[in-house]
Design an enzyme around this catalytic site. Structure first.
Site, mmCIF file in Angstrom:
data_model
loop_
_atom_site.group_PDB
_atom_site.id
_atom_site.type_symbol
_atom_site.label_atom_id
_atom_site.label_comp_id
_atom_site.label_asym_id
_atom_site.label_seq_id
_atom_site.Cartn_x
_atom_site.Cartn_y
_atom_site.Cartn_z
ATOM 1 N N GLN A 107 0.886 -1.127 0.015
ATOM 2 C CA GLN A 107 0.066 -0.073 0.043
ATOM 3 C C GLN A 107 0.741 1.021 0.139
ATOM 4 O OE1 GLN A 107 -3.602 0.232 -0.058
ATOM 5 N NE2 GLN A 107 -3.589 -1.988 -0.269
ATOM 6 N N ASP A 142 -5.473 1.261 1.959
ATOM 7 C CA ASP A 142 -5.187 1.672 3.320
ATOM 8 C C ASP A 142 -6.208 2.834 3.844
ATOM 9 O OD1 ASP A 142 -3.852 -0.409 3.808
ATOM 10 O OD2 ASP A 142 -1.969 0.500 4.228
ATOM 11 N N LEU A 223 4.537 6.753 14.392
ATOM 12 C CA LEU A 223 5.955 6.856 15.132
ATOM 13 C C LEU A 223 6.699 5.463 14.763
ATOM 14 C CD1 LEU A 223 7.684 9.087 16.537
ATOM 15 C CD2 LEU A 223 7.171 7.497 18.572
ATOM 16 N N ASP A 289 -6.922 -8.620 7.722
ATOM 17 C CA ASP A 289 -5.444 -8.782 6.900
ATOM 18 C C ASP A 289 -4.481 -8.837 7.603
ATOM 19 O OD1 ASP A 289 -4.823 -8.193 4.090
ATOM 20 O OD2 ASP A 289 -3.845 -6.323 4.771
ATOM 21 N N GLU A 294 4.917 -8.703 13.468
ATOM 22 C CA GLU A 294 5.980 -8.520 13.975
ATOM 23 C C GLU A 294 6.279 -8.857 15.488
ATOM 24 O OE1 GLU A 294 5.665 -7.103 9.950
ATOM 25 O OE2 GLU A 294 4.645 -6.513 11.954
ATOM 26 N N ASP A 309 0.552 -1.717 11.326
ATOM 27 C CA ASP A 309 -0.178 -1.846 9.854
ATOM 28 C C ASP A 309 -1.627 -2.447 10.213
ATOM 29 O OD1 ASP A 309 2.046 -1.021 8.525
ATOM 30 O OD2 ASP A 309 2.745 -3.126 8.202
#
Length: 409
Positions: A107, A142, A223, A289, A294, A309
């Site tokens: 995206q 997005d 951030l 999605d 992570e 995300d």
């Protein structure tokens, strides 16, 4: 009294004593835990509204240094954050000194460097607030406002696993183009009277640019996590195939969770419970999605699952994609603290809390009323799912204690 009768009576009294002791201790522990959960909830509610103000208590530190020091293996920011408003104010107002194409992904996004050297990810506005994304639950571009809303929901749920996000207006002509790299600058174009760009990504096309209103573009800034905390990417065990007619194993195997529990890092440590928390979080925001996730590198399953995300959320308030909850209803376990927090948020409290948390954001109103109502409705569905599990397996098997001590030293 005969010796045999005395022995039997003594045995009965001993059993009653042991049972009473265990029962009392268990209930005292549970009560203490529940009381702490309730106190944490009240602390969260008291600090819910974040006014974006430039003043910092720590005058010898920059907002970026404070935010970097917050990050530890199990949370991105601490429970009490008096500096949060100042950090978010800096994210929304600090001068942009460099702009580049975003990191790899599907995206459109841009990577900005703000005054003081802080990296942030900028996601541009693609839809109006009342636009409904039709089709698959992961369809569409997005949504920048979804990133803002997801961050505040993370605060409300007490997870503290999402990086800081705030809305921001940028002038593409005066703030971005003068400091843009050649790679980003080459994707700028004009459509009518509007400045647009299409960036570099898997689905980025010159025919589908993001356009400002004139030169001013609304977006979100996230951030960047400190570089001292490198990330490790994992395939989500409940990820989708994204191929028509091909189901993932979890979509047809009722015993799939048993197989997951036998594989690392889900066979021990907090990771599986993090997956369950994330399923609840994603279901509330309508995010189907999360094919990967992570964590911090070399953590051996001990660090948190980071909630990164979240922009494929809040697409269709009328769509409740129950399959997002598959980790919850297939494993039938959930943290006691998460269960308690969800219960505190029912009866309209979640909607009110989310509205209050986002009220001072520069792009407020962040969500439309139908999306806020949908979050409340999905909360009830989540609670009902846990209730089905407890009815089937018992509360002791479903509600799991996992209170890991946190350190900010």
């Amino acid at each position: 009294m005969k010796l045999k009768q005395r022995v039997v009576l003594l045995a009965i009294l001993l059993v009653i004593f042991i049972f009473t002791k265990v029962f009392l201790i268990d209930n005292l522990d549970t009560s203490a835990a529940n009381r702490e959960d309730q106190r944490a909830f009240h602390r969260m509610m008291a600090g819910l509204r974040v006014e974006l103000v430039p003043k910092l208590d720590h005058t010898l530190q920059s907002p970026w240094e404070i935010a970097a020091q917050w990050v530890v293996p199990r949370e991105v920011y601490p429970e009490e954050t008096p500096e949060l408003g100042a950090i978010m104010h800096a994210m929304a107002t600090k001068k942009i000194i460099k702009a580049d194409v975003g990191y790899k992904g599907t995206q459109l996004k841009a990577l900005l460097i703000l005054e003081g050297g802080q990296k942030v990810v900028f996601k541009p506005k693609r839809y109006n607030r009342d636009y409904v994304v039709e089709g698959e639950p992961y369809a569409g571009y997005d949504r920048h406002n979804a990133e803002v809303a997801a961050f505040h929901l993370d605060r409300i749920l007490g997870f503290r696993r999402a990086p800081l996000v705030v809305g921001r207006f940028v002038n593409l002509r005066t703030e971005i183009k003068p400091v843009a790299t050649e790679q980003l600058l080459s994707t700028f174009l004009t459509v009518g009277n509007n400045t647009c760009f299409y960036g570099k990504c898997y689905y980025c096309r010159e025919t589908e640019p993001a356009c400002a209103d004139g030169d001013t573009m609304e977006g979100s800034v996230t951030l960047w996590l400190p570089d001292v905390w490198p990330l490790q990417k994992h395939r989500h065990p409940w990820g989708r195939t994204y191929r028509e007619g091909k189901l993932a194993r979890w979509e047809y195997d009722e015993s799939y969770c048993d197989a997951v529990k036998k594989t690392s890092p889900y066979d021990s440590g907090p990771r599986l419970l993090d997956i369950i928390d994330t399923a609840v979080f994603d279901y509330l925001i309508g995010n189907a999605d999360r094919h990967h996730y992570e964590s911090f590198q070399d953590d051996e399953g001990a660090s948190m699952l980071l909630l990164l995300d979240n922009a494929k959320s809040f697409g269709n308030p009328s769509l409740d994609e129950r399959s997002i909850l598959a980790p919850l209803y297939q494993c039938c376990i959930i943290r006691v603290s998460t269960w308690n927090r969800l219960n505190y948020l029912k009866n309209g409290v979640l909607k009110s809390a989310l509205k209050a948390a986002m009220a001072h954001d520069p792009i407020s109103p962040v969500l439309s009323e139908p999306h806020l109502d949908a979050v409340d409705q999905r909360l009830l569905s989540t609670l009902a799912t846990v209730k089905q599990c407890t009815d089937q397996f018992g509360a002791d098997a479903v509600l799991v204690e996992d209170r890991m001590p946190l350190s900010h030293l």
